[in-house]
Design a protein around this motif. Structure first.
Motif, PDB file in Angstrom:
ATOM      1  N   SER A 271      -4.026  -8.682   2.397  1.00 25.56           N
ATOM      2  CA  SER A 271      -2.596  -8.998   2.417  1.00 25.56           C
ATOM      3  C   SER A 271      -2.271 -10.154   1.482  1.00 25.56           C
ATOM      4  O   SER A 271      -1.289 -10.113   0.738  1.00 25.56           O
ATOM      5  CB  SER A 271      -2.151  -9.339   3.843  1.00 25.56           C
ATOM      6  N   GLN A 272      -3.108 -11.185   1.504  1.00 22.22           N
ATOM      7  CA  GLN A 272      -2.827 -12.363   0.688  1.00 22.22           C
ATOM      8  C   GLN A 272      -2.985 -12.060  -0.800  1.00 22.22           C
ATOM      9  O   GLN A 272      -2.157 -12.484  -1.628  1.00 22.22           O
ATOM     10  CB  GLN A 272      -3.764 -13.510   1.090  1.00 22.22           C
ATOM     11  N   PHE A 273      -4.035 -11.315  -1.164  1.00 21.49           N
ATOM     12  CA  PHE A 273      -4.209 -10.940  -2.568  1.00 21.49           C
ATOM     13  C   PHE A 273      -3.069 -10.025  -3.025  1.00 21.49           C
ATOM     14  O   PHE A 273      -2.571 -10.143  -4.156  1.00 21.49           O
ATOM     15  CB  PHE A 273      -5.559 -10.259  -2.790  1.00 21.49           C
ATOM     16  N   LEU A 274      -2.664  -9.089  -2.166  1.00 21.74           N
ATOM     17  CA  LEU A 274      -1.570  -8.188  -2.505  1.00 21.74           C
ATOM     18  C   LEU A 274      -0.281  -8.967  -2.688  1.00 21.74           C
ATOM     19  O   LEU A 274       0.505  -8.690  -3.618  1.00 21.74           O
ATOM     20  CB  LEU A 274      -1.410  -7.135  -1.402  1.00 21.74           C
ATOM     21  N   ASP A 275      -0.055  -9.935  -1.834  1.00 25.16           N
ATOM     22  CA  ASP A 275       1.136 -10.772  -1.915  1.00 25.16           C
ATOM     23  C   ASP A 275       1.197 -11.496  -3.258  1.00 25.16           C
ATOM     24  O   ASP A 275       2.228 -11.501  -3.943  1.00 25.16           O
ATOM     25  CB  ASP A 275       1.114 -11.774  -0.765  1.00 25.16           C
ATOM     26  N   THR A 276       0.080 -12.098  -3.650  1.00 30.24           N
ATOM     27  CA  THR A 276       0.024 -12.812  -4.928  1.00 30.24           C
ATOM     28  C   THR A 276       0.170 -11.854  -6.102  1.00 30.24           C
ATOM     29  O   THR A 276       0.845 -12.168  -7.098  1.00 30.24           O
ATOM     30  CB  THR A 276      -1.310 -13.568  -5.047  1.00 30.24           C
ATOM     31  N   ALA A 277      -0.437 -10.673  -5.996  1.00 36.68           N
ATOM     32  CA  ALA A 277      -0.349  -9.683  -7.073  1.00 36.68           C
ATOM     33  C   ALA A 277       1.086  -9.241  -7.298  1.00 36.68           C
ATOM     34  O   ALA A 277       1.504  -9.009  -8.445  1.00 36.68           O
ATOM     35  CB  ALA A 277      -1.242  -8.482  -6.756  1.00 36.68           C
ATOM     36  N   ILE A 278       1.866  -9.115  -6.229  1.00 36.57           N
ATOM     37  CA  ILE A 278       3.266  -8.692  -6.363  1.00 36.57           C
ATOM     38  C   ILE A 278       4.055  -9.719  -7.173  1.00 36.57           C
ATOM     39  O   ILE A 278       4.819  -9.371  -8.085  1.00 36.57           O
ATOM     40  CB  ILE A 278       3.894  -8.471  -4.980  1.00 36.57           C
TER      41      ILE A 278
ATOM     42  N   ALA B 212      12.445  -6.962  -5.116  1.00 35.38           N
ATOM     43  CA  ALA B 212      13.732  -6.266  -5.201  1.00 35.38           C
ATOM     44  C   ALA B 212      14.676  -6.930  -6.193  1.00 35.38           C
ATOM     45  O   ALA B 212      15.569  -6.274  -6.744  1.00 35.38           O
ATOM     46  CB  ALA B 212      14.379  -6.214  -3.819  1.00 35.38           C
ATOM     47  N   ILE B 213      14.505  -8.225  -6.449  1.00 37.61           N
ATOM     48  CA  ILE B 213      15.328  -8.921  -7.431  1.00 37.61           C
ATOM     49  C   ILE B 213      14.810  -8.684  -8.849  1.00 37.61           C
ATOM     50  O   ILE B 213      15.592  -8.478  -9.785  1.00 37.61           O
ATOM     51  CB  ILE B 213      15.360 -10.436  -7.120  1.00 37.61           C
ATOM     52  N   CYS B 214      13.494  -8.686  -9.004  1.00 36.69           N
ATOM     53  CA  CYS B 214      12.903  -8.643 -10.348  1.00 36.69           C
ATOM     54  C   CYS B 214      12.961  -7.255 -10.977  1.00 36.69           C
ATOM     55  O   CYS B 214      13.160  -7.140 -12.204  1.00 36.69           O
ATOM     56  CB  CYS B 214      11.450  -9.115 -10.291  1.00 36.69           C
ATOM     57  N   ILE B 215      12.755  -6.207 -10.204  1.00 36.02           N
ATOM     58  CA  ILE B 215      12.711  -4.858 -10.775  1.00 36.02           C
ATOM     59  C   ILE B 215      14.021  -4.493 -11.488  1.00 36.02           C
ATOM     60  O   ILE B 215      13.996  -3.983 -12.618  1.00 36.02           O
ATOM     61  CB  ILE B 215      12.359  -3.826  -9.690  1.00 36.02           C
TER      62      ILE B 215
ATOM     63  N   HIS C 224      12.675   4.237  -8.567  1.00 32.39           N
ATOM     64  CA  HIS C 224      12.203   5.056  -7.447  1.00 32.39           C
ATOM     65  C   HIS C 224      10.839   4.582  -6.955  1.00 32.39           C
ATOM     66  O   HIS C 224      10.603   4.444  -5.746  1.00 32.39           O
ATOM     67  CB  HIS C 224      12.133   6.518  -7.883  1.00 32.39           C
ATOM     68  N   THR C 225       9.933   4.298  -7.908  1.00 31.30           N
ATOM     69  CA  THR C 225       8.591   3.835  -7.540  1.00 31.30           C
ATOM     70  C   THR C 225       8.641   2.495  -6.822  1.00 31.30           C
ATOM     71  O   THR C 225       7.970   2.286  -5.806  1.00 31.30           O
ATOM     72  CB  THR C 225       7.706   3.725  -8.789  1.00 31.30           C
ATOM     73  N   SER C 226       9.450   1.583  -7.348  1.00 34.53           N
ATOM     74  CA  SER C 226       9.546   0.251  -6.737  1.00 34.53           C
ATOM     75  C   SER C 226      10.190   0.325  -5.360  1.00 34.53           C
ATOM     76  O   SER C 226       9.788  -0.386  -4.432  1.00 34.53           O
ATOM     77  CB  SER C 226      10.332  -0.693  -7.644  1.00 34.53           C
ATOM     78  N   SER C 227      11.186   1.203  -5.193  1.00 38.81           N
ATOM     79  CA  SER C 227      11.836   1.355  -3.885  1.00 38.81           C
ATOM     80  C   SER C 227      10.845   1.872  -2.850  1.00 38.81           C
ATOM     81  O   SER C 227      10.809   1.384  -1.712  1.00 38.81           O
ATOM     82  CB  SER C 227      13.025   2.309  -3.994  1.00 38.81           C
ATOM     83  N   ASN C 228      10.044   2.853  -3.252  1.00 32.22           N
ATOM     84  CA  ASN C 228       9.023   3.378  -2.335  1.00 32.22           C
ATOM     85  C   ASN C 228       7.996   2.311  -1.987  1.00 32.22           C
ATOM     86  O   ASN C 228       7.551   2.205  -0.835  1.00 32.22           O
ATOM     87  CB  ASN C 228       8.326   4.583  -2.955  1.00 32.22           C
ATOM     88  N   PHE C 229       7.617   1.509  -2.989  1.00 28.89           N
ATOM     89  CA  PHE C 229       6.632   0.456  -2.733  1.00 28.89           C
ATOM     90  C   PHE C 229       7.176  -0.575  -1.753  1.00 28.89           C
ATOM     91  O   PHE C 229       6.488  -0.974  -0.807  1.00 28.89           O
ATOM     92  CB  PHE C 229       6.238  -0.229  -4.040  1.00 28.89           C
ATOM     93  N   ILE C 230       8.415  -1.020  -1.960  1.00 25.39           N
ATOM     94  CA  ILE C 230       9.006  -2.023  -1.067  1.00 25.39           C
ATOM     95  C   ILE C 230       9.132  -1.467   0.346  1.00 25.39           C
ATOM     96  O   ILE C 230       8.870  -2.166   1.333  1.00 25.39           O
ATOM     97  CB  ILE C 230      10.377  -2.472  -1.607  1.00 25.39           C
ATOM     98  N   ARG C 231       9.513  -0.193   0.441  1.00 24.04           N
ATOM     99  CA  ARG C 231       9.646   0.438   1.765  1.00 24.04           C
ATOM    100  C   ARG C 231       8.288   0.486   2.474  1.00 24.04           C
ATOM    101  O   ARG C 231       8.179   0.153   3.665  1.00 24.04           O
ATOM    102  CB  ARG C 231      10.212   1.841   1.610  1.00 24.04           C
ATOM    103  N   ASN C 232       7.251   0.896   1.744  1.00 20.17           N
ATOM    104  CA  ASN C 232       5.911   0.963   2.343  1.00 20.17           C
ATOM    105  C   ASN C 232       5.383  -0.431   2.674  1.00 20.17           C
ATOM    106  O   ASN C 232       4.703  -0.622   3.691  1.00 20.17           O
ATOM    107  CB  ASN C 232       4.946   1.680   1.399  1.00 20.17           C
TER     108      ASN C 232
END
Length: 360
Positions: A266-273, A175-178, A107-115
């Motif tokens: 955005s770039q730091f967030l991208d790498t963090a994901i 979405a693949i890793c979770i 549920h948490t990961s789905s909300n994160f991907i949606r946001n």
């Protein structure tokens, strides 16, 4: 998101296949990259700060071009990963705390991907209207006289491939890793709760061992699908964020500082994901061995104990992700990226201050 730019293996929309043809996208990617490189060469002698901005455009276009090419070539690998998810255990077949914990993760990961997707859509909308608001193109590139509106149309056309190559690919990786992380948790739960006195024990144990091998192979395929992106992400994030932090910290218009601050986040967030998801799978895979050790193995026969030892030994070698084996991707890597970015930025600021003092 991937379907809108033709990067999904199951894209069936004819309008996407017609407008976003692979070779046409490549042509415009390379064309914009060439203009960005040309702007660096033109500006470096007269305006070093504009040249630095153009260099950030070069790096961003290189990142998106590389991601686009890698993911277009890896569409068969993505198709395999999506197809094999049908072999995953269903969460509905589990009861108790493990089901609650895994459902919470999903549920948490789905909300994160949606946001995250909504965040990308907002950025894309800003990208579209920026020339009307600030009367300049979205990125610093060389603009021949009279070409401004033509290049704006090119950016308008390329916005979906540009943003999907960054945000869509990152969302798909998440979405693949979770689900794989959840499958390792479910496997650990079943191993820890094995009934060693059951008549079906041998068959159950073999099924768990086979499923463990399947998940490890699946992770290998994930790494094969994304290792090019993971390697490039490491180096480009350091380069891009170093330049953008340097721009934001110097005498630039406030509007530009806000814009580049958004790119930095955005770039730091991208790498963090990428790093965080790789870390989750690694930890979950290691816990399979711990679950086997914590099971009631001492109630089993010696032959069965040897099988459990094999599971423990196999699980002790954590599933890891890397960029072609050169850079291991985990949260430690993200820390190194952050530190390296700040170090290079500090060095650039020092060199700039020394140059200004010499000129004075």
């Amino acid at each position: 998101m991937l379907k809108s730019a033709g990067l999904h293996p199951y894209t069936k929309l004819k309008i996407v296949k017609f407008f976003y043809h692979h070779y046409l996208n490549l042509f415009f990617f390379i064309f914009l990259l060439f203009l960005a490189i040309l702007e660096v060469g033109v500006s470096v002698k007269c305006d070093i700060y504009r040249a630095i901005e153009a260099l950030s455009s070069v790096l961003f276009m290189t990142l998106t071009l590389f991601r686009y090419v890698v993911n277009y070539r890896n569409k068969p690998s993505l198709a395999w990963l999506l197809e094999k998810r049908s072999n995953f255990w269903l969460l509905e077949h589990f009861e108790g705390q493990i089901r609650t914990d895994c459902a919470k993760i999903m549920h948490t990961s789905s909300n994160f991907i949606r946001n995250y997707k909504n965040y990308a859509i907002v950025l894309a909308a800003v990208f579209y209207v920026q020339p009307f608001i600030f009367h300049e193109l979205q990125m610093k590139i060389y603009v021949p006289e009279g070409w401004f509106y033509y290049l704006y149309l090119v950016y308008w056309y390329m916005t979906p491939p540009l943003f999907v190559s960054v945000y869509g690919v990152t969302s798909m990786f998440c979405a693949i890793c979770i689900p794989v992380t959840i499958q390792f948790k479910l496997l650990a739960h079943r191993i820890q709760n094995l009934d060693f006195k059951s008549e079906k024990f041998q068959r159950d144990l073999k099924h768990l061992v086979d499923y463990h091998n399947f998940l490890i192979d699946y992770c290998t395929r994930i790494n094969r699908y994304s290792n090019g992106v993971l390697l490039f992400e490491f180096f480009i994030t350091i380069s891009v964020c170093c330049i953008l932090i340097f721009i934001a910290a110097n005498d630039y218009p406030f509007v530009d500082k806000i814009k580049y601050a958004g790119f930095i986040v955005s770039q730091f967030l991208d790498t963090a994901i990428f790093c965080y998801n790789c870390e989750l799978i690694s930890d979950a895979s290691e816990n399979v061995g711990k679950a086997a050790y914590d099971s009631l193995w001492y109630e089993s026969e010696s032959k069965i104990r040897r099988s459990l030892i094999l599971i423990i030994v196999r699980a002790q070698k954590k599933v890891t992700f890397s960029g072609y084996g050169l850079v291991r991707i985990n949260m430690m890597t993200f820390t190194q990226v952050f530190k390296a970015t700040l170090s290079f930025t500090s060095y650039l600021n020092t060199v700039t201050v020394d140059e200004k003092m010499l000129n004075n």
